[in-house]
Design an enzyme around this catalytic site. Structure first.
Site, PDB file in Angstrom:
ATOM      1  N   ASP A  22      43.146  37.756  42.903  1.00 42.39           N
ATOM      2  CA  ASP A  22      44.309  37.755  42.317  1.00 42.39           C
ATOM      3  C   ASP A  22      45.453  37.576  43.130  1.00 42.39           C
ATOM      4  O   ASP A  22      45.603  38.787  43.980  1.00 42.39           O
ATOM      5  CB  ASP A  22      44.543  38.789  41.229  1.00 42.39           C
ATOM      6  CG  ASP A  22      43.346  39.051  40.497  1.00 42.39           C
ATOM      7  OD1 ASP A  22      42.387  38.254  40.329  1.00 42.39           O
ATOM      8  OD2 ASP A  22      43.440  40.033  39.665  1.00 42.39           O
ATOM      9  N   GLU A 204      43.215  40.294  31.277  1.00 42.20           N
ATOM     10  CA  GLU A 204      43.780  41.042  32.571  1.00 42.20           C
ATOM     11  C   GLU A 204      45.063  40.257  32.911  1.00 42.20           C
ATOM     12  O   GLU A 204      45.504  39.222  32.615  1.00 42.20           O
ATOM     13  CB  GLU A 204      42.746  40.279  33.600  1.00 42.20           C
ATOM     14  CG  GLU A 204      41.148  41.056  33.139  1.00 42.20           C
ATOM     15  CD  GLU A 204      40.133  40.820  34.342  1.00 42.20           C
ATOM     16  OE1 GLU A 204      39.493  41.660  34.516  1.00 42.20           O
ATOM     17  OE2 GLU A 204      39.827  39.879  35.026  1.00 42.20           O
TER      18      GLU A 204
HETATM   19  C1  FRU Z   1      41.194  39.857  37.426  1.00 41.37           C
HETATM   20  C2  FRU Z   1      40.880  41.207  38.221  1.00 41.37           C
HETATM   21  C3  FRU Z   1      41.598  42.290  37.591  1.00 41.37           C
HETATM   22  C4  FRU Z   1      41.640  43.452  38.680  1.00 41.37           C
HETATM   23  C5  FRU Z   1      41.218  42.692  39.967  1.00 41.37           C
HETATM   24  C6  FRU Z   1      40.057  43.519  40.866  1.00 41.37           C
HETATM   25  O1  FRU Z   1      40.647  38.882  38.575  1.00 41.37           O
HETATM   26  O2  FRU Z   1      39.491  41.660  37.764  1.00 41.37           O
HETATM   27  O3  FRU Z   1      41.861  42.940  36.361  1.00 41.37           O
HETATM   28  O4  FRU Z   1      42.716  44.202  38.873  1.00 41.37           O
HETATM   29  O5  FRU Z   1      40.498  41.546  39.583  1.00 41.37           O
HETATM   30  O6  FRU Z   1      39.849  42.624  41.920  1.00 41.37           O
END
Ligand code: FRU
Length: 501
Positions: A22, A204
């Site tokens: 992300d 998310e």
């Molecule tokens: C989304 C996610 C988020 C989390 C991060 C962990 O891709 O699962 O929810 O904060 O990646 O790397």
């Protein structure tokens, strides 16, 4: 090409080495765009989550910088955002230095004081984002939940009050939760939103920002971004958005699809999708861009197969940054997206065609326009054809098909024969996005890179983003039609490789 890693993109950001996911803490500050991101400093698969960092003066040329915030035995540093605390409300500022404050999710380890809990924490920078210190009072917001994450914080300017607003998720509950604060340290609950529309996976990386409908400042709407995994329209992870209002406390959606009496309904197709491809996830917007210009970046990968893509010593690229706006389509506000990319120099046009018949079958275009890093602008008329389109990254029995299917009224990217598709059983795929013809034509803007295609159809009303892993030698471009003949109304191909490598 020799001396170059075969799949390393030219116009998309990758870390020099190792895994990323992300985008985090997207921020414009003092002339630089900052891209932080979920990063594994020690491996080429997901793990050891920390915030990597890159900056750019123009969103095109990125410089990788030292890891910003590192995980340790107590916590992994999950996704979050950064604000410029101009008024030093947090008190982290020293001697007139404006603090940048990162609000991130502490994913506490089993051996920490909060085993398995996800809560929100702060880190701050007093040197314009170069180095970061964790706040000793962390976590600042703890719901004792295992799935409370991905805070996006912005400054809310109400009629009589100003305060910080946080949007985050209770991921398993498919709910966005909103909090407010005066100092970024103490938070109080405002409201929650959801579940609604696409709920086929955990929610998310939310985001919430205002946009003027059709550019009219008197018609402000709020856009709520909700990424979900799985349950995306193309399979695996994907992003949706809601359009509505935010009064400083509650987000009210005007784009929620009513469920029918059986509780079903609310078809996937009717949701507002950020992208109809497989590789556009965790999309969030920049803070602090002059004029509050809304610019988003996404992780150009998919949790279905993300760890298995055949790249080394890096894994995962970011999408091109996209400027978004709201326009009214059949009475409803919809998101329009425009890539901010290398602007092609008119001299770099390698092919310009106006009005040409496309007979049934495939016809290779002149070799001068072939390439691996391209910007293509096309307006095509299907005519009597069932399908009309382009084949890019073609060669030795492989190619990626991008076109319009008259029977289903959709734009598509077919990567089933795009190159290496065997590294994961879920990778080979064909993605579709509904699109209307305008004046009998389909308009496509396409960005091709060493390992991706991003397609903007109908001026960016629908987009399809897909990774591909072709042979480096597969550079051919062809035009094709099936079951009849159509026409190229106009076609421009720019080679971006020369300008970027
Ligand atoms: C989304 C996610 C988020 C989390 C991060 C962990 O891709 O699962 O929810 O904060 O990646 O790397």
């Amino acid at each position: 090409p020799i001396g170059r890693e075969r799949f390393r993109p030219s116009i998309h950001y990758t870390a020099e080495q190792n895994w990323l996911n992300d985008p985090n803490g997207l921020l414009y500050y003092k002339g630089l765009y900052h891209l932080f991101y979920q990063y594994n400093p020690r491996g080429n698969v997901w793990g050891n989550m920390s915030w990597g960092h890159a900056s750019s003066p123009d969103l095109v040329n990125w410089t990788e910088r030292p890891v910003a915030i590192e995980g340790d035995v107590n916590e992994e540093i999950f996704s979050g955002s950064i604000v410029v605390d101009a008024g030093n409300t947090s008190g982290f500022g020293r001697a007139g230095t404006v603090p940048l404050v990162a609000v991130y999710t502490s994913a506490f380890t089993e051996q920490s004081a909060f085993p398995g809990v996800q809560a929100q924490s702060l880190a701050y920078s007093l040197d314009e984002g170069a180095t970061w210190a964790k706040y000793e009072g962390n976590p600042v917001l703890n719901r004792h939940s295992r799935d409370f994450r991905d805070p996006k914080v912005f400054r809310y300017e109400g009629l009589s009050e100003r305060y910080w607003v946080m949007v985050a998720v209770e991921a398993e509950d498919r709910t966005v939760v909103l909090y407010r604060s005066d100092d970024l340290r103490e938070w109080s609950f405002l409201s929650s939103f959801g579940p609604a529309n696409a709920t086929g996976g955990v929610w998310e990386c939310p985001d919430l920002f205002p946009l003027a409908v059709d550019g009219d400042p008197d018609r402000l709407k709020w856009v709520l971004i909700v990424n979900l995994n799985p349950g995306g329209i193309a399979g695996g992870s994907g992003g949706q958005y809601f359009v509505g209002n935010f009064d400083g406390t509650t987000f009210t959606s005007e784009s929620t699809i009513p469920k029918d009496s059986e509780g079903s309904g609310g078809g996937q197709e009717e949701c507002n999708w950020l992208d109809w491809g497989r590789d556009y996830y965790a999309a969030v917007s920049f803070s602090g861009v002059p004029g509050d210009k809304p610019i988003m970046i996404a992780w150009m990968n998919n949790w279905d197969y993300g760890n298995d893509i055949p790249t080394h010593p890096w894994k995962s690229a970011m999408s091109l940054p996209r400027e978004v706006s709201l326009i009214t389509v059949r009475g409803v506000p919809r998101l329009l997206q425009r890539a901010i990319a290398v602007v092609p120099d008119p001299d770099e046009v390698t092919l310009a065609i106006d009005h040409k018949t496309v007979d049934e079958g495939a016809e290779s275009l002149p070799e001068e326009c072939w390439g691996s890093v391209l910007h293509i602008e096309a307006a095509l008329t299907p005519g009597t054809a069932r399908e009309i389109g382009l084949i890019v990254r073609g060669g030795r029995g492989e190619g990626t098909f991008i076109g319009y299917d008259v029977e289903t009224g959709s734009v598509f990217v077919d990567r089933r024969h795009s190159g290496d598709v065997d590294f994961h059983p879920d990778f080979a795929s064909k993605e579709r996005a509904p699109a209307d013809l305008t004046g009998g034509k389909i308009r496509l803007r396409i960005y091709v890179d060493h390992s991706s295609v991003e397609v903007f159809a109908q001026d960016g009303l629908v987009t399809i983003t897909d990774q591909i892993f072709p042979e480096p030698s597969s550079r051919e471009i062809a035009i094709y039609a099936t079951h009849g003949s159509g026409a190229i109304d106009s076609l421009r191909i720019y080679n971006l490789e020369r300008t970027t490598t």
